[in-house]
Design a protein around this motif. Sequence first.
Motif, short mmCIF file in Angstrom:
data_model
loop_
_atom_site.label_atom_id
_atom_site.label_comp_id
_atom_site.label_asym_id
_atom_site.label_seq_id
_atom_site.Cartn_x
_atom_site.Cartn_y
_atom_site.Cartn_z
N LEU A 186 0.82 -1.22 0.00
CA LEU A 186 0.00 0.00 0.00
C LEU A 186 0.85 1.26 0.00
O LEU A 186 0.33 2.37 -0.21
CB LEU A 186 -0.93 0.00 1.22
CG LEU A 186 -1.96 -1.13 1.27
CD1 LEU A 186 -2.74 -1.07 2.59
CD2 LEU A 186 -2.92 -1.04 0.10
N LEU A 187 2.15 1.13 0.25
CA LEU A 187 3.05 2.28 0.27
C LEU A 187 3.72 2.52 -1.08
O LEU A 187 4.63 3.34 -1.18
CB LEU A 187 4.13 2.08 1.35
CG LEU A 187 3.61 1.98 2.79
CD1 LEU A 187 4.78 1.77 3.74
CD2 LEU A 187 2.82 3.24 3.17
N TYR A 227 0.38 5.26 -5.00
CA TYR A 227 -0.70 5.58 -4.08
C TYR A 227 -0.42 6.86 -3.27
O TYR A 227 -1.18 7.18 -2.34
CB TYR A 227 -0.92 4.43 -3.09
CG TYR A 227 -1.35 3.14 -3.74
CD1 TYR A 227 -2.45 3.09 -4.59
CD2 TYR A 227 -0.67 1.94 -3.48
CE1 TYR A 227 -2.85 1.90 -5.18
CE2 TYR A 227 -1.07 0.74 -4.06
CZ TYR A 227 -2.15 0.73 -4.91
OH TYR A 227 -2.55 -0.46 -5.49
N ALA A 228 0.63 7.59 -3.64
CA ALA A 228 1.04 8.75 -2.85
C ALA A 228 -0.07 9.79 -2.74
O ALA A 228 -0.34 10.32 -1.64
CB ALA A 228 2.29 9.38 -3.46
N LEU A 236 -6.12 11.33 1.97
CA LEU A 236 -6.66 10.77 3.21
C LEU A 236 -6.05 11.45 4.43
O LEU A 236 -6.74 11.70 5.43
CB LEU A 236 -6.40 9.26 3.26
CG LEU A 236 -7.22 8.39 2.31
CD1 LEU A 236 -6.67 6.96 2.26
CD2 LEU A 236 -8.69 8.38 2.71
N GLY A 237 -4.76 11.75 4.35
CA GLY A 237 -4.10 12.42 5.47
C GLY A 237 -4.65 13.82 5.69
O GLY A 237 -4.86 14.24 6.84
N TYR A 252 -8.75 -0.19 1.45
CA TYR A 252 -8.25 -0.37 2.82
C TYR A 252 -8.88 0.67 3.76
O TYR A 252 -9.34 0.33 4.85
CB TYR A 252 -6.73 -0.23 2.82
CG TYR A 252 -6.09 -0.29 4.19
CD1 TYR A 252 -5.84 -1.51 4.81
CD2 TYR A 252 -5.73 0.88 4.86
CE1 TYR A 252 -5.25 -1.57 6.06
CE2 TYR A 252 -5.13 0.82 6.11
CZ TYR A 252 -4.90 -0.39 6.71
OH TYR A 252 -4.33 -0.46 7.96
N ALA A 253 -8.94 1.91 3.31
CA ALA A 253 -9.47 2.99 4.14
C ALA A 253 -10.95 2.82 4.40
O ALA A 253 -11.43 3.01 5.53
CB ALA A 253 -9.19 4.34 3.48
N VAL A 258 -5.67 1.33 -1.76
CA VAL A 258 -5.59 2.20 -0.59
C VAL A 258 -6.98 2.67 -0.16
O VAL A 258 -7.32 2.67 1.03
CB VAL A 258 -4.68 3.41 -0.88
CG1 VAL A 258 -4.82 4.48 0.22
CG2 VAL A 258 -3.24 2.97 -0.98
N ASN A 316 -3.27 9.31 -3.00
CA ASN A 316 -4.35 8.76 -2.18
C ASN A 316 -4.07 8.97 -0.70
O ASN A 316 -4.94 9.41 0.06
CB ASN A 316 -4.56 7.28 -2.48
CG ASN A 316 -4.94 7.00 -3.92
OD1 ASN A 316 -4.28 6.24 -4.60
ND2 ASN A 316 -6.00 7.63 -4.39
N TRP A 317 -2.83 8.65 -0.29
CA TRP A 317 -2.46 8.83 1.11
C TRP A 317 -2.46 10.30 1.50
O TRP A 317 -2.86 10.67 2.62
CB TRP A 317 -1.09 8.22 1.38
CG TRP A 317 -1.08 6.72 1.46
CD1 TRP A 317 -0.44 5.85 0.65
CD2 TRP A 317 -1.77 5.93 2.44
NE1 TRP A 317 -0.67 4.56 1.04
CE2 TRP A 317 -1.48 4.57 2.14
CE3 TRP A 317 -2.59 6.21 3.51
CZ2 TRP A 317 -1.99 3.51 2.88
CZ3 TRP A 317 -3.10 5.16 4.27
CH2 TRP A 317 -2.81 3.83 3.96
#
Length: 307
Positions: free
Chosen positions: A13-14, A18-19, A25-26, A166-167, A163, A21-22
């Motif tokens: 997922l890292l 997917y940057a 979400l962050g 997962y979230a 991602v 997406n994270w």
Amino acid sequence: MQDSRIPPFSLALLHPRYALNWLGLGLLWLLVTLLPWRMQMALGRGLGRLSMRILGSRVKIARRNLELALPELSEQEREQTLKANFESVGCAVFETGMAWFWPHWRMRAITRMEGTEHVDAALAKGQGMLLLSAHFLTLELNARQFGLYRPGVGVYRPNTNAVLEYAQVQGRCRSNKYLVNRLNIKGMLKALRQGDALWYAPDHDYGRHASVFVPFFAVEEAATITGTATLARVKNTVTLPCFTLREKDGYRLLIQPPIDNFPVGNDHTDAITSNKVIEDAIRLAPEQYMWLHRRFKTTPEGVPYRY
């Protein structure tokens, strides 16, 4: 079509793809964690008004849905509802973050539950509960809030982005047991037979398969799936309408009494009943409903495409 329980974190997922997406979400986590609720709603309304300038095709769909569903409103009233609806779309972004990231205590602080006695009665009888809901823009909050009272099972569509999948599973299972793929009918039946509460929203247009044409608002022939009655026929199951409405000081989780004489075993009659229950709920706050999807796209033979 396996049931989705809280998944373990994977290093895959890292991956750099997917940057963004994270990052998104962050940022959402940061905003819903740090900002007070009223400020989030103010920002959401502004975001929704901005989205009307960007999402032109969705504005057209929503406007057309309001014309079809609520012809009794004047053009000015429909435009006011349309604007309020997109403000609600913006609020839904923050509400998704609240549902996924807020701790229980903070969620309880803005939740007013009405009708929990119907849940208690079903539990006392050992009944499975089919929670008949709808695609309100507060839908992410609905299952989260119900789970604060009695953890249940959600029906959902898996996301193809790893991602985001997962979230959403993590978020939707914060106060509930697990999720069932919307194509996994056996999994839904199993949950009800085991006495679980199953969240189910049948109000989208899913095409002709397993559907009948019955009234929904002013549209006399709206394609409506028959799955609600199929699930409600599970032995020792009670159907409880369940919706979340946004109010001035928080949210009202509305759990209504079991639907009388449902199902009767006739697909048309049962679809009319479920549509009427959903319609009545939407009329409580029409600006909070997801008018952005083509609810009336499927038509009977000989009826022109409505969009």
